[in-house]
Scaffold this motif. Sequence first.
Motif, PDB file in Angstrom:
ATOM      1  N   ASN A  24       0.863  -1.173   0.000  1.00 44.28           N
ATOM      2  CA  ASN A  24       0.000   0.000   0.000  1.00 44.28           C
ATOM      3  C   ASN A  24       0.904   1.229   0.000  1.00 44.28           C
ATOM      4  OD1 ASN A  24      -2.388  -1.578   0.249  1.00 44.28           O
ATOM      5  ND2 ASN A  24      -1.981  -1.796   2.442  1.00 44.28           N
ATOM      6  N   VAL A  25       0.557   2.197  -0.827  1.00 40.25           N
ATOM      7  CA  VAL A  25       1.393   3.383  -0.994  1.00 40.25           C
ATOM      8  C   VAL A  25       0.580   4.627  -0.670  1.00 40.25           C
ATOM      9  CG1 VAL A  25       2.790   4.725  -2.624  1.00 40.25           C
ATOM     10  CG2 VAL A  25       2.711   2.230  -2.821  1.00 40.25           C
ATOM     11  N   SER A  26       1.115   5.491   0.197  1.00 42.22           N
ATOM     12  CA  SER A  26       0.447   6.752   0.519  1.00 42.22           C
ATOM     13  C   SER A  26       1.227   7.918  -0.069  1.00 42.22           C
ATOM     14  CB  SER A  26       0.314   6.920   2.032  1.00 42.22           C
ATOM     15  OG  SER A  26       1.577   6.973   2.661  1.00 42.22           O
ATOM     16  N   ILE A  27       0.497   8.946  -0.431  1.00 39.76           N
ATOM     17  CA  ILE A  27       1.079  10.124  -1.083  1.00 39.76           C
ATOM     18  C   ILE A  27       0.562  11.383  -0.409  1.00 39.76           C
ATOM     19  CG2 ILE A  27       1.141  11.453  -3.242  1.00 39.76           C
ATOM     20  CD1 ILE A  27       0.859   8.671  -4.676  1.00 39.76           C
ATOM     21  N   ILE A  28       1.466  12.294  -0.099  1.00 40.80           N
ATOM     22  CA  ILE A  28       1.112  13.610   0.412  1.00 40.80           C
ATOM     23  C   ILE A  28       1.680  14.639  -0.550  1.00 40.80           C
ATOM     24  CG2 ILE A  28       1.353  15.287   2.272  1.00 40.80           C
ATOM     25  CD1 ILE A  28       1.584  13.001   4.237  1.00 40.80           C
ATOM     26  N   GLY A  29       0.813  15.488  -1.066  1.00 39.38           N
ATOM     27  CA  GLY A  29       1.259  16.474  -2.045  1.00 39.38           C
ATOM     28  C   GLY A  29       1.789  15.788  -3.280  1.00 39.38           C
ATOM     29  N   ASP A  30       3.033  16.100  -3.650  1.00 38.88           N
ATOM     30  CA  ASP A  30       3.611  15.529  -4.868  1.00 38.88           C
ATOM     31  C   ASP A  30       4.667  14.467  -4.572  1.00 38.88           C
ATOM     32  OD1 ASP A  30       5.613  17.123  -3.869  1.00 38.88           O
ATOM     33  OD2 ASP A  30       6.042  18.162  -5.753  1.00 38.88           O
ATOM     34  N   LYS A  31       4.670  13.943  -3.298  1.00 41.69           N
ATOM     35  CA  LYS A  31       5.698  12.965  -2.930  1.00 41.69           C
ATOM     36  C   LYS A  31       5.097  11.710  -2.304  1.00 41.69           C
ATOM     37  CE  LYS A  31       9.288  16.433  -1.940  1.00 41.69           C
ATOM     38  NZ  LYS A  31      10.203  16.966  -0.891  1.00 41.69           N
ATOM     39  N   PHE A  32       5.830  10.608  -2.482  1.00 39.16           N
ATOM     40  CA  PHE A  32       5.472   9.380  -1.785  1.00 39.16           C
ATOM     41  C   PHE A  32       5.721   9.578  -0.284  1.00 39.16           C
ATOM     42  CE2 PHE A  32       6.869   7.608  -6.005  1.00 39.16           C
ATOM     43  CZ  PHE A  32       5.614   7.145  -6.392  1.00 39.16           C
ATOM     44  N   ASN A  42      -3.533   4.798  10.787  1.00 33.48           N
ATOM     45  CA  ASN A  42      -3.631   6.172  11.291  1.00 33.48           C
ATOM     46  C   ASN A  42      -3.550   7.209  10.174  1.00 33.48           C
ATOM     47  OD1 ASN A  42      -3.698   5.334  14.071  1.00 33.48           O
ATOM     48  ND2 ASN A  42      -1.503   4.876  13.861  1.00 33.48           N
ATOM     49  N   LEU A  43      -3.785   6.745   8.938  1.00 32.25           N
ATOM     50  CA  LEU A  43      -3.732   7.653   7.803  1.00 32.25           C
ATOM     51  C   LEU A  43      -5.118   7.736   7.161  1.00 32.25           C
ATOM     52  CD1 LEU A  43      -0.389   6.491   6.125  1.00 32.25           C
ATOM     53  CD2 LEU A  43      -0.722   8.349   7.752  1.00 32.25           C
ATOM     54  N   VAL A  44      -5.600   8.949   6.978  1.00 34.22           N
ATOM     55  CA  VAL A  44      -6.914   9.170   6.379  1.00 34.22           C
ATOM     56  C   VAL A  44      -6.706   9.771   4.990  1.00 34.22           C
ATOM     57  CG1 VAL A  44      -9.120  10.357   6.558  1.00 34.22           C
ATOM     58  CG2 VAL A  44      -7.951   9.565   8.631  1.00 34.22           C
ATOM     59  N   ALA A  45      -7.131   9.037   3.972  1.00 33.79           N
ATOM     60  CA  ALA A  45      -6.871   9.449   2.596  1.00 33.79           C
ATOM     61  C   ALA A  45      -8.042  10.218   2.002  1.00 33.79           C
ATOM     62  CB  ALA A  45      -6.568   8.237   1.738  1.00 33.79           C
ATOM     63  N   ALA A  46      -7.718  11.322   1.314  1.00 37.15           N
ATOM     64  CA  ALA A  46      -8.744  12.073   0.602  1.00 37.15           C
ATOM     65  C   ALA A  46      -9.243  11.295  -0.611  1.00 37.15           C
ATOM     66  CB  ALA A  46      -8.190  13.426   0.161  1.00 37.15           C
ATOM     67  N   GLU A  47      -8.360  10.454  -1.188  1.00 40.84           N
ATOM     68  CA  GLU A  47      -8.729   9.633  -2.346  1.00 40.84           C
ATOM     69  C   GLU A  47      -8.073   8.273  -2.209  1.00 40.84           C
ATOM     70  OE1 GLU A  47      -8.328   9.547  -7.249  1.00 40.84           O
ATOM     71  OE2 GLU A  47      -7.554  11.255  -6.101  1.00 40.84           O
ATOM     72  N   VAL A  48      -8.834   7.242  -2.531  1.00 34.82           N
ATOM     73  CA  VAL A  48      -8.316   5.879  -2.442  1.00 34.82           C
ATOM     74  C   VAL A  48      -8.482   5.189  -3.794  1.00 34.82           C
ATOM     75  CG1 VAL A  48      -8.554   3.626  -1.344  1.00 34.82           C
ATOM     76  CG2 VAL A  48      -8.837   5.713   0.017  1.00 34.82           C
TER      77      VAL A  48
END
Length: 570
Positions: A24-32, A42-48
Amino acid sequence: MNIDLAILNAQVFNTFTKKFEKKNVSIIGDKFYYITTDEFENLVAAEVVDAEGKYMVPGLMDIHMHIESSMTSPSIFSETALTYGVTTIVADAHEIANVFGMEGLEAFFDQPSVMDIFYAIPSSVPSTTPELETTGGYIGVEEVKQLLKHPKVIALGEAMNFNGIVNEPDSLIRQILREVQMNKPFMPLEGHIPRVSGLELAKFLYAGLTADHTHQSPESIYEKISSGMFLEFQKKSITSENMRVVVENNFYDYVAIITDDVMADDFLEGHLDANVRLAIACGMPAEQAIYCTTYTPARRMGFQDRGAIVTGFKADFLLLDDVEKLDIAAVYKNGQLVHEKGEDFRYPAEKPNFPEHFYQSIQCRPLTAEDLCIKVTASGKALVNVIQIAEVGTFTEHVQREVEVVDGYLDWENSGLSLIVVMERYGKTGNIAYGFVENALREKGAIATTWAHDHHNLMVMGTCAADMIISQNHILDIQGGYAVAQGGQVQATCPLPVGGIISDASIQELGAGLKEVRQAMNALGYRNSNEIMSFSTLSLPVSPVIKITDKGMMNVRSQKMIPLVEGEEN
């Protein structure tokens, strides 16, 4: 903690193990951000995005290419190449520089793009010297000093002047090399080293040139890599025998897959992705082919923020339906979806903007029948020097043939050869140079273009004087491009009104026009693995063995001029 995007259940390519791992990969802004085999607690994603059954690889990187070879602008190029998973390029814009110099480069730098476009300093403008070819622009040491300060400039583009590099310590290219090495000692220096080995190869390396992208053979691959050179494989070098050398010697860290030149009509079908598929088909393991279009090119260019799916790197990536086929389902740039399978090419939000005078740059007089009457002193038959082309690649050979002389003039229209004429188009000298070409046109007709590597003077080749005049005059009317004439009529045309080398039309319209030109060339009997490139490089005086500029035919290695008729002055 809030994150912008989560890619779940993907088979993620691990650059360092060369394996795919379900993560599973999470992204914030323009970076991994966080990459894990565990669930995000503990991570809430705006888009999945549920990527179950899909493969996730870094965005492709093309570190040796020329946007102008696709005959389009940087902004149109960006929208098209993103479709094929290319998210970063390093462009050597020496074509626009040969036409407009620094002004042309600045016009390219200012073009907006979604992909990241970095640039290599054009080191060979002109490719040889002003004494051997006339160009519209010039890049000297002072221009290089300016370009070294530009934030988009990260490399020195291909150094092509063989004679200047190995035999002339004070040549312009040697001065440019010294300037770069003194001010940017860690900058990659790109070479152009066809058919060079042994001591001559050592001279190139000694000058600081550490990469080559030209046509390779199994022998050249082993010699160059074992000598410390980084190799960049374009399509014509991606063969089974060449890939076998890379695989058997585990040379993956010393090579990258690149494009160099992709014509506008071929651009409709693919770009760097097509070369990746070809490398796989020729025996390179898919994981290594991905590695050689993501991580090794990033390292070659000194990037510290891309080329792998790891925390802190740019979130440029592809989702694939099939790895072996590099079947692209989606393309993401800076963590944003920019293309999905099935979507058509996008045109930029704003039409590319160039200075008005870029559209009126062909300052050349019309060709006349008198220009094509070649008077000689010989009687009976004259011995002429000929550029012999092959059906594969752009290398040529120097041969001599006899042509009948009728009433003091060469009867070239009945010689079985094609006459080639190069006319200076920048309004500087009015030069006209003549040559003969063998294995070009087998039917009566003519081809004309201003896309003539690298000086981009107006070049016309034909077996019929009337058709040569028609095609050349048409090029003047449309202010540059390609035109094919046969039977007294223009049969196909591809306008390139921006500097005679670029169009601001959609890639669909541009590609369709060039495809018609290619088909019309075939109808005239032109046979080559890439007809457009074969014709347009007859004017490139750094590609073996014999080529022509507005100054005349010349031996590429020695840079000595060759007369049209043996024993007579040009």
